[in-house]
Design an enzyme around this catalytic site. Structure first.
Site, PDB file in Angstrom:
ATOM      1  N   ASP A   1       0.851  -1.182   0.000  1.00  0.00           N
ATOM      2  CA  ASP A   1       0.000   0.000   0.000  1.00  0.00           C
ATOM      3  C   ASP A   1       0.892   1.239   0.000  1.00  0.00           C
ATOM      4  O   ASP A   1       2.018   1.202   0.517  1.00  0.00           O
ATOM      5  CB  ASP A   1      -0.929   0.033   1.218  1.00  0.00           C
ATOM      6  CG  ASP A   1      -2.188   0.850   0.954  1.00  0.00           C
ATOM      7  OD1 ASP A   1      -3.237   0.254   0.660  1.00  0.00           O
ATOM      8  OD2 ASP A   1      -2.126   2.093   1.034  1.00  0.00           O
TER       9      ASP A   1
ATOM     10  N   CYS B   1     -15.168  -1.223  -4.643  1.00  0.00           N
ATOM     11  CA  CYS B   1     -16.428  -1.181  -3.902  1.00  0.00           C
ATOM     12  C   CYS B   1     -17.289  -0.047  -4.464  1.00  0.00           C
ATOM     13  O   CYS B   1     -17.929   0.698  -3.726  1.00  0.00           O
ATOM     14  CB  CYS B   1     -16.193  -1.013  -2.409  1.00  0.00           C
ATOM     15  SG  CYS B   1     -15.106   0.358  -1.964  1.00  0.00           S
TER      16      CYS B   1
END
Length: 448
Positions: free
Chosen positions: A270, A370
């Protein structure tokens, strides 16, 4: 706390959210606010949270009423409108809370008094409201969601405005689904197996989980069922080399580690190093020992080039507008961190193209968001496949039994080989996922 003191707290949270040039995430602001005031009891915390999130779940309709009353959408005005239109307080009841005593908000002033008089006795819904306002759909997303959801637009928008259920993932490294159900029951919490995820549980209501033995022991993790299914679709198996390219705090990383039975290697990447730090404690509690944390400077970090073609599975849960998570984050509708959709889709494609280099021939790349917008999902996949003929999209139905092992979701969940989950139809957050396979070399094909 008195109701008036709770209203004061809600106003202070809303003021903190809107203090900067870009609205701050409500969950972060509210969490910090309550952390600094540990004297606030659990019932009061729940009531304050309900007030704050109630504002954002009805932000479009409240704003419509405020505009009609010629009032600005300031925190106090929003609370006044909420209390009159939703909680149905009378004018005298409202003024009894806004009296400046015992930590109550200071008394109503000129414009606020006019606003209260105009809204008293009214209903939150009004026949003159546009459909998008009634459904709490922000203007920037309306066209895209209508196109993506079609005739289900109204039903899904209503579901996206409801509160989300509480789902748990059972950690197979610690115990079984039956163990988790029994452990939660000992703490007075009812749970039942999830509908699609073989490692999922759905809870009744919204119980406090922090002190439960099941959570403290690592037997369960809080994770939406849709997120669980995404991690399962990766098809991570013992002995594999796996990358979670946008790992965040590591929820899907942990789910894949459990699937791998601590055998093989999973790299959690990340660009936000602090998010990855949260994985440290979580993986220790979950007894997951095959995870390596790798902070990246950007999507094209030199580490990616050095590890080109070395991984069996690569998961990209890409940053997105979050339209599928509005049940949990209703404030995301009204402030998206300053990124417009064009910037977001450009970033998504850059991440997809860079992370794809990690996939070995014969390996798989799973791309998901999402979000329910085609611009962030199907359009990204189509563009990528056009530019990378060595990848092909796999049918979700073809790999569902292999990776998930339960009955596949009903009609409507799969479109153009991608998985599309929605809250109204499947009871999960909104997710879209596609599984891409890289062509194997001739030697690898013959070996297979």
């Amino acid at each position: 706390m008195t109701p008036g003191a709770r209203i004061t707290a809600a106003i202070e949270v809303l003021e903190a959210v809107t203090a900067g040039d870009v609205p701050a995430p409500v969950d972060s602001v509210l969490g910090n606010y309550l952390k600094q005031r540990r004297y606030i009891g659990s019932k009061d915390r729940t009531a304050i949270q309900a007030l704050v999130y109630g504002i954002f779940r009805r932000r479009a309709r409240l704003g419509w009423w405020l505009e009609r009353a010629k009032a600005k959408a300031l925190p106090r005005n929003l609370l006044i409108a909420h209390l009159l239109l939703i909680e149905k307080l009378t004018g005298p009841e409202l003024r009894s809370h806004f009296d400046g005593r015992h930590y109550h908000p200071y008394p109503l002033e000129g414009g606020e008094t006019v606003l209260a008089d105009r809204l008293e006795g009214k209903s939150i819904d009004h026949p003159d409201m546009p459909e998008a306002v009634l459904l709490e759909c922000p203007g920037w997303a309306e066209a895209g969601l209508r196109a993506a959801l079609g005739e289900r637009f109204t039903e899904e928008m209503r579901a996206l405005n409801d509160e989300a259920s509480t789902d748990l993932r059972v950690n197979a490294l610690v115990g079984t689904q039956e163990d988790a159900i029994a452990a939660l029951k000992r703490d007075g919490i009812f749970s039942k197996p999830a509908l699609y995820s073989p490692v999922g549980l759905r809870l009744g209501g919204r119980p406090a989980l922090g002190g439960t033995e099941a959570l403290k022991s690592g037997l369960v993790e809080i994770q939406d069922e849709g997120s669980q299914l995404l991690a399962l679709l990766v098809g991570a198996r013992p002995g594999m080399q796996v990358v979670d390219f946008c790992a965040g705090a590591g929820g899907k990383t942990l789910a894949m580690a459990a699937r791998m039975e601590n055998k093989g290697r999973i790299v959690a990447c990340d660009v936000h190093a602090k998010r990855l730090e949260r994985l440290t404690l979580r993986q220790r509690r979950a007894q997951a020992h095959n995870i390596e944390r790798r902070p990246l400077t950007r999507e094209r970090d030199p580490w990616v080039k050095r590890h080109k073609g070395k991984f069996d599975r690569v998961l990209i849960d890409a940053p997105c507008t979050g339209t599928g998570t509005w049940r949990r984050n209703p404030d995301a509708k009204w402030g998206r961190g300053g990124l417009d959709l064009a910037e977001m889709t450009s970033l998504q494609y850059a991440i997809l193209e860079s992370a794809a280099r990690l996939v070995k021939p014969g390996g798989r790349l799973v791309y998901a968001t999402c979000s329910l917008l085609a611009a962030e999902n199907e359009d990204r996949i189509s563009a990528f496949l056009a530019d990378h003929p060595d990848f092909k999209q796999m049918s979700i139905f073809d790999i569902w039994q292999e990776t998930v092992g339960t009955d596949a979701p009903p009609e409507g969940a799969v479109a153009d080989s991608a998985l599309r989950l929605t809250p109204a139809r499947h009871g999960t957050d909104g997710f879209v996922a596609a599984v891409l396979e890289r062509a194997a070399t001739q030697d690898e094909a013959e070996e297979e």
